[in-house]
Design a protein around this motif. Structure first.
Motif, PDB file in Angstrom:
ATOM      1  N   GLU A 184      -8.444   5.417  -3.204  1.00  0.00           N
ATOM      2  CA  GLU A 184      -7.373   5.532  -4.036  1.00  0.00           C
ATOM      3  C   GLU A 184      -6.365   5.019  -3.675  1.00  0.00           C
ATOM      4  O   GLU A 184      -6.389   4.179  -2.693  1.00  0.00           O
ATOM      5  N   ASP A 185      -4.960   5.712  -4.164  1.00  0.00           N
ATOM      6  CA  ASP A 185      -3.948   4.912  -3.727  1.00  0.00           C
ATOM      7  C   ASP A 185      -3.094   5.456  -2.712  1.00  0.00           C
ATOM      8  O   ASP A 185      -3.668   6.494  -2.035  1.00  0.00           O
ATOM      9  N   ASP A 186      -1.809   4.982  -2.336  1.00  0.00           N
ATOM     10  CA  ASP A 186      -1.169   5.394  -1.142  1.00  0.00           C
ATOM     11  C   ASP A 186       0.139   6.446  -1.827  1.00  0.00           C
ATOM     12  O   ASP A 186       0.897   7.051  -0.711  1.00  0.00           O
ATOM     13  N   MET A 187       0.215   6.337  -2.917  1.00  0.00           N
ATOM     14  CA  MET A 187       1.361   7.184  -3.690  1.00  0.00           C
ATOM     15  C   MET A 187       2.798   6.878  -3.084  1.00  0.00           C
ATOM     16  O   MET A 187       3.756   7.459  -3.282  1.00  0.00           O
ATOM     17  N   GLY A 188       3.112   5.667  -2.384  1.00  0.00           N
ATOM     18  CA  GLY A 188       4.024   5.346  -1.928  1.00  0.00           C
ATOM     19  C   GLY A 188       4.600   5.948  -0.620  1.00  0.00           C
ATOM     20  O   GLY A 188       5.633   5.795  -0.047  1.00  0.00           O
ATOM     21  N   ILE A 189       3.494   6.623   0.104  1.00  0.00           N
ATOM     22  CA  ILE A 189       3.691   7.297   1.276  1.00  0.00           C
ATOM     23  C   ILE A 189       3.348   6.457   2.637  1.00  0.00           C
ATOM     24  O   ILE A 189       2.404   6.030   2.678  1.00  0.00           O
ATOM     25  N   GLU A 190       4.495   6.094   3.292  1.00  0.00           N
ATOM     26  CA  GLU A 190       4.475   5.024   4.268  1.00  0.00           C
ATOM     27  C   GLU A 190       3.331   5.287   5.337  1.00  0.00           C
ATOM     28  O   GLU A 190       2.619   4.207   5.544  1.00  0.00           O
ATOM     29  N   GLY A 191       3.064   6.335   5.736  1.00  0.00           N
ATOM     30  CA  GLY A 191       2.033   6.722   6.709  1.00  0.00           C
ATOM     31  C   GLY A 191       0.595   6.481   6.057  1.00  0.00           C
ATOM     32  O   GLY A 191      -0.461   5.945   6.663  1.00  0.00           O
ATOM     33  N   LEU A 192       0.599   6.999   4.847  1.00  0.00           N
ATOM     34  CA  LEU A 192      -0.697   6.645   4.149  1.00  0.00           C
ATOM     35  C   LEU A 192      -0.924   5.188   3.839  1.00  0.00           C
ATOM     36  O   LEU A 192      -2.232   5.022   3.983  1.00  0.00           O
ATOM     37  N   ARG A 193       0.024   4.545   3.523  1.00  0.00           N
ATOM     38  CA  ARG A 193      -0.382   3.178   3.182  1.00  0.00           C
ATOM     39  C   ARG A 193      -0.720   2.573   4.594  1.00  0.00           C
ATOM     40  O   ARG A 193      -1.611   1.651   4.424  1.00  0.00           O
ATOM     41  N   LYS A 194      -0.011   2.736   5.329  1.00  0.00           N
ATOM     42  CA  LYS A 194      -0.518   1.993   6.742  1.00  0.00           C
ATOM     43  C   LYS A 194      -1.752   2.567   7.355  1.00  0.00           C
ATOM     44  O   LYS A 194      -2.484   1.600   7.629  1.00  0.00           O
ATOM     45  N   ALA A 195      -2.107   3.749   6.876  1.00  0.00           N
ATOM     46  CA  ALA A 195      -3.406   3.934   7.380  1.00  0.00           C
ATOM     47  C   ALA A 195      -4.673   3.475   6.516  1.00  0.00           C
ATOM     48  O   ALA A 195      -5.694   2.868   6.946  1.00  0.00           O
ATOM     49  N   LYS A 196      -4.288   3.257   5.345  1.00  0.00           N
ATOM     50  CA  LYS A 196      -5.273   2.669   4.230  1.00  0.00           C
ATOM     51  C   LYS A 196      -5.253   0.987   4.601  1.00  0.00           C
ATOM     52  O   LYS A 196      -6.451   0.626   4.601  1.00  0.00           O
ATOM     53  N   GLU A 197      -4.064   0.550   4.860  1.00  0.00           N
ATOM     54  CA  GLU A 197      -4.108  -0.855   5.146  1.00  0.00           C
ATOM     55  C   GLU A 197      -4.773  -1.242   6.625  1.00  0.00           C
ATOM     56  O   GLU A 197      -5.397  -2.341   6.767  1.00  0.00           O
ATOM     57  N   SER A 198      -4.747  -0.360   7.392  1.00  0.00           N
ATOM     58  CA  SER A 198      -5.514  -0.549   8.593  1.00  0.00           C
ATOM     59  C   SER A 198      -6.903  -0.688   8.597  1.00  0.00           C
ATOM     60  O   SER A 198      -7.500  -1.168   9.440  1.00  0.00           O
ATOM     61  N   TYR A 199      -7.601  -0.263   7.351  1.00  0.00           N
ATOM     62  CA  TYR A 199      -8.892  -0.678   7.142  1.00  0.00           C
ATOM     63  C   TYR A 199      -9.313  -1.937   6.403  1.00  0.00           C
ATOM     64  O   TYR A 199     -10.566  -2.244   6.264  1.00  0.00           O
ATOM     65  N   TYR A 200      -8.277  -2.845   6.162  1.00  0.00           N
ATOM     66  CA  TYR A 200      -8.197  -3.936   5.646  1.00  0.00           C
ATOM     67  C   TYR A 200      -9.136  -4.125   4.402  1.00  0.00           C
ATOM     68  O   TYR A 200     -10.320  -4.452   4.266  1.00  0.00           O
ATOM     69  N   PRO A 201      -8.374  -3.398   3.309  1.00  0.00           N
ATOM     70  CA  PRO A 201      -9.236  -3.259   2.059  1.00  0.00           C
ATOM     71  C   PRO A 201      -9.954  -4.826   1.399  1.00  0.00           C
ATOM     72  O   PRO A 201      -9.345  -5.836   1.602  1.00  0.00           O
ATOM     73  N   ASP A 202     -11.058  -4.582   0.965  1.00  0.00           N
ATOM     74  CA  ASP A 202     -11.711  -5.818   0.344  1.00  0.00           C
ATOM     75  C   ASP A 202     -11.041  -6.214  -0.992  1.00  0.00           C
ATOM     76  O   ASP A 202     -10.974  -7.337  -1.506  1.00  0.00           O
ATOM     77  N   LEU A 203     -10.676  -5.197  -1.522  1.00  0.00           N
ATOM     78  CA  LEU A 203      -9.831  -5.378  -2.905  1.00  0.00           C
ATOM     79  C   LEU A 203      -8.659  -4.337  -2.993  1.00  0.00           C
ATOM     80  O   LEU A 203      -8.966  -3.228  -2.583  1.00  0.00           O
ATOM     81  N   LEU A 204      -7.315  -4.994  -3.038  1.00  0.00           N
ATOM     82  CA  LEU A 204      -6.366  -4.047  -3.601  1.00  0.00           C
ATOM     83  C   LEU A 204      -6.241  -3.983  -4.838  1.00  0.00           C
ATOM     84  O   LEU A 204      -5.579  -4.904  -5.584  1.00  0.00           O
ATOM     85  N   LEU A 205      -6.803  -3.006  -5.608  1.00  0.00           N
ATOM     86  CA  LEU A 205      -6.961  -2.981  -6.951  1.00  0.00           C
ATOM     87  C   LEU A 205      -5.668  -2.561  -7.634  1.00  0.00           C
ATOM     88  O   LEU A 205      -4.828  -1.805  -7.478  1.00  0.00           O
ATOM     89  N   GLU A 206      -5.025  -3.957  -8.287  1.00  0.00           N
ATOM     90  CA  GLU A 206      -3.723  -3.965  -9.220  1.00  0.00           C
ATOM     91  C   GLU A 206      -3.734  -3.007 -10.398  1.00  0.00           C
ATOM     92  O   GLU A 206      -4.988  -2.988 -11.146  1.00  0.00           O
TER      93      GLU A 206
END
Length: 290
Positions: free
Chosen positions: A260-282
């Motif tokens: 799912e998304d990160d809702m614009g929450i900085e810490g959540l975005r950083k956590a999800k980016e740290s797994y290097y998504p194969d697709l950032l679904l626009e």
């Protein structure tokens, strides 16, 4: 004006079928999320579902995926005195709507983080070395840890856990968790009816983490909620990896995990980016001038 009404479990089968076939779309195309988040209502146009979504004062139609359904929604928006606005629009649809005169903007806070399931199962490669290290440290520090399947009769443990989790996070953050609290409470209330599945991670001190999700496409599983105690090192990557392995074994045809998304929450975005998504679904919001 179309008579949009509350979504009920009588709508589960037709909506689930519609969402299941929504290839290329994000996690908002799921029965769980249209009933758990905001005030979302349905109208069936010749057996095809149309969704009117309200999140506070903001409202829009979930894009119906069939361009032929734009016209009845345009008429409905006109009668309501609101702009014809679509959300959940994918990149291909955004181009089509732009060609029809809609203004289109990316909804970055709503982009979904999608991962290859085998990568999350094994955490291979240099990029995920730190995740493996965290899991290994957790295993060393908690040799008696255990992972158990989350079932509806065990949700009370998770509710008690959530009280502690929110209390700890609200004490140090100004993030508004009210919408999430409502969403997770609704999901727990209808855990079995909505086809939810999950895992619980225990140490000798008790519940350390839990997660839950549901299958939203033939090849995609959606992780709706994941919570772990921040003072237990490695709890998050351990429950994350365990759930990926559980899904992979149970549903071998599932190839992707949508976190799912990160809702614009900085810490959540950083956590999800740290797994290097194969697709950032626009995803995009498209709006037609009133």
């Amino acid at each position: 004006m179309l008579t949009f009404r509350e979504i009920t479990f009588d709508d589960y089968a037709p909506l689930q079928d519609f969402f299941y076939r929504a290839e290329g779309h994000g996690s908002e195309y799921s029965f769980v999320n249209v009933t758990a988040w905001g005030d979302q209502r349905v109208f069936f146009w010749q057996d095809k579902p149309l969704i009117l979504s309200r999140f506070g004062s903001w409202q829009a139609y979930l894009y119906p995926t069939d361009p032929a359904l734009i016209e009845p929604l345009r008429a409905d928006a006109r009668e309501r005195g609101i702009a014809l606005r679509f959300w959940g629009v994918n990149a291909r649809e955004a181009q089509q709507l732009q060609a029809l005169g809609f203004s289109v903007r990316p909804a970055r806070n709503s982009f979904d983080y999608v991962y290859d399931i085998e990568r999350l199962c094994e955490l291979k490669g240099k990029k995920l070395q730190s995740k493996r290290n965290h899991c290994n440290r957790f295993a060393l520090e908690h040799p008696d840890c255990r992972i158990e399947v989350l079932t509806a009769d065990r949700l009370e443990q998770c509710k008690d856990f959530l009280e502690r989790w929110y209390a700890e996070h609200e004490a140090v953050s100004d993030t508004d968790y009210s919408a999430e609290k409502c969403a997770i409470a609704h999901t727990m209330k209808h855990f079995d009816a909505m086809g939810m599945e999950g895992l619980m991670l225990f140490t000798s001190e008790g519940l350390a983490a839990f997660c839950m999700g549901n299958r939203i496409r033939r090849d995609m599983f959606d992780v709706n909620y994941e919570k772990a105690l921040s003072d237990i090192h490695g709890a998050y990557p351990t429950i994350n990896r365990a759930f990926a392995r559980y899904i992979h074994e149970k549903y071998p045809e599932v190839r992707r995990i949508n976190r799912e998304d990160d809702m614009g929450i900085e810490g959540l975005r950083k956590a999800k980016e740290s797994y290097y998504p194969d697709l950032l679904l626009e995803k995009f919001v498209a709006e037609e001038a009133v």
